[in-house]
Design a protein around this motif. Structure first.
Motif, PDB file in Angstrom:
ATOM      1  N   GLY A 294      -0.470 -53.807  45.183  1.00 36.95           N
ATOM      2  CA  GLY A 294       0.502 -54.896  45.132  1.00 36.95           C
ATOM      3  C   GLY A 294       0.258 -56.008  46.133  1.00 36.95           C
ATOM      4  N   PHE A 295      -0.776 -55.871  46.978  1.00 35.86           N
ATOM      5  CA  PHE A 295      -0.979 -56.832  48.070  1.00 35.86           C
ATOM      6  C   PHE A 295      -1.048 -58.289  47.621  1.00 35.86           C
ATOM      7  CE2 PHE A 295      -3.860 -59.297  50.802  1.00 35.86           C
ATOM      8  CZ  PHE A 295      -3.112 -59.294  51.977  1.00 35.86           C
ATOM      9  N   PRO A 296      -1.827 -58.635  46.578  1.00 34.99           N
ATOM     10  CA  PRO A 296      -1.874 -60.055  46.184  1.00 34.99           C
ATOM     11  C   PRO A 296      -0.499 -60.627  45.842  1.00 34.99           C
ATOM     12  CG  PRO A 296      -3.644 -58.828  45.138  1.00 34.99           C
ATOM     13  CD  PRO A 296      -2.741 -57.815  45.763  1.00 34.99           C
ATOM     14  N   LEU A 297       0.314 -59.846  45.153  1.00 30.94           N
ATOM     15  CA  LEU A 297       1.647 -60.324  44.788  1.00 30.94           C
ATOM     16  C   LEU A 297       2.563 -60.401  46.004  1.00 30.94           C
ATOM     17  CD1 LEU A 297       3.410 -61.191  42.378  1.00 30.94           C
ATOM     18  CD2 LEU A 297       4.137 -58.808  42.169  1.00 30.94           C
ATOM     19  N   PHE A 298       2.476 -59.393  46.881  1.00 28.54           N
ATOM     20  CA  PHE A 298       3.308 -59.402  48.085  1.00 28.54           C
ATOM     21  C   PHE A 298       2.935 -60.581  48.984  1.00 28.54           C
ATOM     22  CE2 PHE A 298       3.194 -54.534  47.556  1.00 28.54           C
ATOM     23  CZ  PHE A 298       4.161 -54.607  46.557  1.00 28.54           C
ATOM     24  N   LYS A 299       1.661 -60.871  49.057  1.00 32.65           N
ATOM     25  CA  LYS A 299       1.197 -61.999  49.862  1.00 32.65           C
ATOM     26  C   LYS A 299       1.765 -63.303  49.320  1.00 32.65           C
ATOM     27  CE  LYS A 299      -3.058 -64.366  51.314  1.00 32.65           C
ATOM     28  NZ  LYS A 299      -4.539 -64.389  51.180  1.00 32.65           N
ATOM     29  N   TYR A 300       1.725 -63.438  48.002  1.00 37.02           N
ATOM     30  CA  TYR A 300       2.279 -64.647  47.387  1.00 37.02           C
ATOM     31  C   TYR A 300       3.773 -64.749  47.658  1.00 37.02           C
ATOM     32  CZ  TYR A 300       3.807 -68.063  44.005  1.00 37.02           C
ATOM     33  OH  TYR A 300       4.392 -69.173  43.444  1.00 37.02           O
ATOM     34  N   ALA A 301       4.504 -63.624  47.506  1.00 40.50           N
ATOM     35  CA  ALA A 301       5.961 -63.633  47.700  1.00 40.50           C
ATOM     36  C   ALA A 301       6.334 -64.045  49.115  1.00 40.50           C
ATOM     37  CB  ALA A 301       6.525 -62.249  47.382  1.00 40.50           C
ATOM     38  N   ILE A 302       5.568 -63.597  50.087  1.00 33.37           N
ATOM     39  CA  ILE A 302       5.852 -63.959  51.486  1.00 33.37           C
ATOM     40  C   ILE A 302       5.557 -65.430  51.734  1.00 33.37           C
ATOM     41  CG2 ILE A 302       5.123 -63.559  53.875  1.00 33.37           C
ATOM     42  CD1 ILE A 302       4.594 -60.620  53.028  1.00 33.37           C
ATOM     43  N   LYS A 303       4.489 -65.913  51.108  1.00 33.10           N
ATOM     44  CA  LYS A 303       4.073 -67.297  51.315  1.00 33.10           C
ATOM     45  C   LYS A 303       4.954 -68.277  50.555  1.00 33.10           C
ATOM     46  CE  LYS A 303      -0.143 -70.110  51.359  1.00 33.10           C
ATOM     47  NZ  LYS A 303      -1.590 -70.130  51.002  1.00 33.10           N
ATOM     48  N   HIS A 304       5.441 -67.870  49.366  1.00 34.75           N
ATOM     49  CA  HIS A 304       6.231 -68.774  48.514  1.00 34.75           C
ATOM     50  C   HIS A 304       7.516 -68.090  48.050  1.00 34.75           C
ATOM     51  CE1 HIS A 304       2.713 -71.407  48.311  1.00 34.75           C
ATOM     52  NE2 HIS A 304       1.994 -70.355  47.955  1.00 34.75           N
ATOM     53  N   PRO A 305       8.406 -67.734  48.952  1.00 30.02           N
ATOM     54  CA  PRO A 305       9.629 -67.022  48.531  1.00 30.02           C
ATOM     55  C   PRO A 305      10.507 -67.839  47.592  1.00 30.02           C
ATOM     56  CG  PRO A 305       9.800 -67.781  50.811  1.00 30.02           C
ATOM     57  CD  PRO A 305       8.383 -67.996  50.397  1.00 30.02           C
ATOM     58  N   GLN A 306      10.465 -69.178  47.735  1.00 26.64           N
ATOM     59  CA  GLN A 306      11.320 -70.017  46.889  1.00 26.64           C
ATOM     60  C   GLN A 306      10.907 -69.942  45.427  1.00 26.64           C
ATOM     61  OE1 GLN A 306       8.940 -70.972  48.862  1.00 26.64           O
ATOM     62  NE2 GLN A 306       7.997 -72.936  48.298  1.00 26.64           N
ATOM     63  N   TYR A 307       9.601 -69.818  45.156  1.00 30.02           N
ATOM     64  CA  TYR A 307       9.135 -69.686  43.780  1.00 30.02           C
ATOM     65  C   TYR A 307       9.311 -68.256  43.272  1.00 30.02           C
ATOM     66  CZ  TYR A 307       6.918 -74.199  44.664  1.00 30.02           C
ATOM     67  OH  TYR A 307       6.681 -75.515  44.983  1.00 30.02           O
ATOM     68  N   PHE A 308       9.090 -67.303  44.161  1.00 27.64           N
ATOM     69  CA  PHE A 308       9.136 -65.892  43.777  1.00 27.64           C
ATOM     70  C   PHE A 308      10.533 -65.473  43.339  1.00 27.64           C
ATOM     71  CE2 PHE A 308       8.987 -61.256  44.670  1.00 27.64           C
ATOM     72  CZ  PHE A 308       7.883 -60.943  43.885  1.00 27.64           C
ATOM     73  N   THR A 309      11.544 -66.134  43.858  1.00 23.12           N
ATOM     74  CA  THR A 309      12.932 -65.767  43.526  1.00 23.12           C
ATOM     75  C   THR A 309      13.643 -66.819  42.685  1.00 23.12           C
ATOM     76  OG1 THR A 309      13.741 -66.762  45.588  1.00 23.12           O
ATOM     77  CG2 THR A 309      13.149 -64.419  45.646  1.00 23.12           C
ATOM     78  N   SER A 310      12.922 -67.859  42.269  1.00 23.50           N
ATOM     79  CA  SER A 310      13.588 -68.991  41.614  1.00 23.50           C
ATOM     80  C   SER A 310      14.223 -68.612  40.287  1.00 23.50           C
ATOM     81  CB  SER A 310      12.594 -70.145  41.408  1.00 23.50           C
ATOM     82  OG  SER A 310      11.505 -69.721  40.608  1.00 23.50           O
ATOM     83  N   ARG A 311      13.556 -67.773  39.489  1.00 23.07           N
ATOM     84  CA  ARG A 311      14.087 -67.440  38.165  1.00 23.07           C
ATOM     85  C   ARG A 311      15.358 -66.611  38.272  1.00 23.07           C
ATOM     86  NH1 ARG A 311      15.291 -69.303  33.453  1.00 23.07           N
ATOM     87  NH2 ARG A 311      15.514 -67.684  31.867  1.00 23.07           N
TER      88      ARG A 311
END
Length: 743
Positions: A294-311
């Motif tokens: 899951g590291f690539p996705l977790f890395k993205y979520a930490i870097k871009h939380p606003q997009y990761f939770t936008s939906r």
């Protein structure tokens, strides 16, 4: 002789109480499902559950000493499983070119993103995205599979849906092996058949949505979770970590799978603490596998939380602005959003009722509000659900409960409940509970009839399976497939016009409504061409573009009054229209193809007719205007507003009257509009939902008369039209450009 222990019940007291309880469930299901009597249906359900639970209340249930049902010949098992898979394939590919019709916008966007991936297009700084920040707002795994499908079979909507079909089919053997591990062959075959034909699952197996991947991973996660607890082998711990991490790359609802595991692990602290003492090292290794995958996705979520939770935020019951905009049941009488606790309780009721009473109302997700489960499956689900709750502290039951309550939250914490798509991860759990219901009846039959029971039960299953298959087939292929709402919901008009523009190729330029032009479905359908421009009456009547190409107008039926204008300007043009499949009188859009020879004749003629429109911010026509332009016709159906937010327009000029007499002028607008001629107020239109028409009469002499026409937009979906009836006629027509002068 001591009877062997069985899965859920050590020894049900009597066949007859169990039989009576199922009779009561049947009556309750009939009252709710067919007779639409909710109160009495629930009452019979309650009585049935009480009788069922009392039938083995005094017996101790040993859930760990599983006696799976009798083994069958391997060849027969394989043949039966393959036959069920073939049935599942049939349900997923039959009429696939026609059902669903069109290509919904989400599917189109998934196709667009797959094209970007296939072509190595760099967006948001990468050509190999982990997460799609744009409209999709989801992990990108599904789009990679679609990209492979495009590479192998070409670009098209069927190639998108092929991915869902394949993963929908894979759910069948995956679910079979999960049930085989728990229940044995007989009930596993039944469960495989249920998921093969269940309309809820079939529907999403035929649509290019991400959610069907989540269903597969819920099955895999549950399988390895239970194996991990029962077998406690290192391999299972690692696989559980891997499949759980991979699940997060699917649909958003998959984020609730780790929540289910957290609930179960918390339960084990009290129920079976030895599990931690004996397996903590394996648990850490499994957790490591989870974080590595899951590291690539977790890395993205930490870097871009606003997009990761936008939906989630956009559809959440905590989003007050969105609740105000939706209105209806989401707001109080004073228009203020309801407190989230009220909405949550309402959602609990609506979502729990979707299995047996009233399902998802979205025509893309369901047929005519029908329950998500067929009649028979709904009966055994009620029984299994009751048993799960009754013996909730048995580990398998609690694992089922943890998954059920977790996946349910996708519907409870969002709007539009009941929502069959957001709760798609419930499908395997609901069907496992259904199998539990069958298991209880199976045990009761065994006790009453002994060795003969196996034959009786198999005959009973075959009879019920036939009905289950028939009902799901009928509801989907004769119900959903022929439902006008379902046909329209899959953007059939946008997809059709996209394919039409695609067929024109580079020889044409399409002049198209902005909303359609910006549709993900249209862009996908027209790919790889970009042979289209945004329609505006002031810019494209007549066509001024200095390119040696043919043109075609693509407009909705509100612009049909312009057809005589087109025919007058371009006499060699060709008209055609696209009509609703089920309501042939309804024109969804029309086209008017204009050959270059006709375009050329109009190109150099000056445009001098129309009213001068001044466009303002706000609703008070306050100077200075944002821009001014000559509008030849006041016939606007703005799908994209000319100014963002609230705006107003003032049109000024002269109207040329050739025949004196009483004229009737009409404005059709969704918000406020008024008309003054020679300084006299002719009409005031306060607007309303949709398109409100208000008429005013005035006597006019031959010659020129000053005109001031105003409109403001404080809502959405802006519409403004200016019509008249000439003296001695009853026919309305849009005020023609040739009688309007800007001076």
């Amino acid at each position: 002789m001591v009877k062997k222990k069985t899965f859920f019940v050590k020894n049900i007291n009597s066949f007859y109480p169990v039989l009576i309880s199922f009779v009561f469930v049947f009556i309750g299901q009939y009252l709710m499902y067919d007779n639409r009597n909710l109160l009495f249906g629930l009452l019979f359900f309650a009585v049935a559950v009480i009788i069922l639970l009392l039938s083995f209340f005094t017996k101790k249930i040993d859930i760990y000493s599983l006696q799976k049902d009798e083994k069958i010949n391997k060849k027969i098992e394989i043949i039966l499983l393959l036959a069920i898979i073939l049935i599942g394939i049939f349900f997923r590919v039959y009429m696939i070119k026609d059902v669903p019709a069109g290509c919904y916008r989400d599917e189109g966007q998934n196709g667009n993103e797959a094209i970007n991936i296939m072509n190595g297009v760099v967006l948001d700084g990468t050509s190999i995205p982990v997460y799609i920040e744009r409209w999709t707002q989801n992990a990108a795994m599904y789009m990679y599979f679609v990209a492979v499908s495009f590479k192998l079979f070409g670009i098209g909507v069927l190639q998108i849906r092929l991915v869902s079909i394949i993963f929908g089919i894979l759910c069948i053997p995956a679910f079979y092996f999960l049930l085989r591990y728990i229940f044995g062959v007989k009930l596993a075959l039944l469960g495989a058949f249920l998921i093969a034909v269940l309309r809820w699952h079939v529907n999403f197996s035929r649509i290019g949505f991400l959610g069907i991947l989540t269903v597969l991973f819920v099955i895999l996660c549950f399988y390895f979770a239970w194996r991990t607890y029962k077998e406690r082998k290192l391999f299972d711990f690692i696989m559980l970590g891997v499949v759980t991490a991979l699940s997060l790359y699917t649909y958003l609802a998959s984020r609730l799978i780790p929540v289910a595991f957290f609930i179960f692990l918390f339960f084990l602290l009290f129920k079976d603490f030895k599990f931690y003492k004996q397996n903590w090292k394996k648990m850490l290794i499994g957790l490591a596998a989870f974080f590595i995958v899951g590291f690539p996705l977790f890395k993205y979520a930490i870097k871009h939380p606003q997009y990761f939770t936008s939906r989630q935020s956009a559809v959440s019951i905590f989003n007050l602005e969105m609740l105000r905009e939706i209105g209806g049941r989401y707001v109080e009488k004073d228009g203020q959003p309801k407190h989230w606790t009220k909405l949550y309780i309402e959602n609990v009721w609506r979502t729990l009722m979707m299995f047996n009473w009233q399902g998802d109302g979205n025509p893309r997700h369901n047929y005519a509000l029908k329950p998500m489960l067929d009649f028979v499956t709904g009966i055994f689900f009620v029984a299994g659900f009751a048993i799960m709750l009754f013996k909730i502290f048995a580990p398998l039951n609690f694992l089922l409960f943890a998954f059920f309550i977790s996946m349910l939250q996708a519907g409870l914490l969002s709007t539009e409940s009941p929502q069959a798509y957001r709760t798609i991860g419930l499908i395997p759990i609901v069907l496992i509970l259904t199998i539990i219901g069958f298991q209880v009846l199976n045990q009761a039959i065994k006790e009453e009839f002994g060795k003969k029971s196996n034959l009786y039960f198999i005959a009973f299953l075959l009879l019920l399976s036939g009905y289950i298959g028939y009902e799901n087939y009928d509801k989907y292929f004769n119900g959903f497939a022929k439902n006008p709402g379902s046909w329209a919901e899959f953007s059939s008009d946008e997809y059709s016009m996209g394919r039409y523009v695609h067929s024109l190729g580079d020889n044409y330029i399409a002049i198209i409504d902005p909303a359609w032009m910006n549709s993900y479905t249209f862009k996908f359908a027209v790919y790889p061409y970009k042979n289209y421009v945004e329609f505006s009456p002031s810019e494209w009547i007549p066509i001024k573009a200095k390119v040696e190409k043919n043109f075609t107008y693509i407009l909705d039926d509100t612009y049909l009054p312009l057809l005589p204008v087109f025919k007058s300007m371009y006499p060699n043009g060709k008209y055609s229209d696209f009509r609703h499949k089920f309501f042939n009188s309804k024109i969804l859009y029309f086209t008017y193809e204009v050959p270059y020879e006709d375009v050329k004749k109009q190109q150099d003629k000056p445009v001098k007719n129309g009213l001068m429109g001044s466009y303002y911010n706000g609703i008070e026509w306050k100077d200075p205007p944002v821009f001014t332009r000559l509008d030849p016709f006041i016939l606007f159906n703005w799908t994209v507003d000319p100014i963002m937010g609230k705006f107003s327009v003032k049109w000024t000029g002269k109207i040329k009257i050739d025949i004196p007499g009483e004229y009737t002028f009409i404005t059709k607008s969704n918000d406020y509009s008024d008309l003054m001629i020679d300084g006299k107020v002719v009409l005031k239109n306060l607007g309303g939902s949709g398109l409100n028409a208000v008429a005013g009469k005035i006597n006019l002499t031959k010659g020129l008369h000053s005109v001031v026409l105003r409109y403001y937009e404080s809502l959405h979906y802006s519409k403004m039209q200016f019509w008249w009836r000439k003296p001695g006629t009853t026919e309305e027509e849009v005020v023609p450009s040739e009688v309007l002068l800007p001076q």
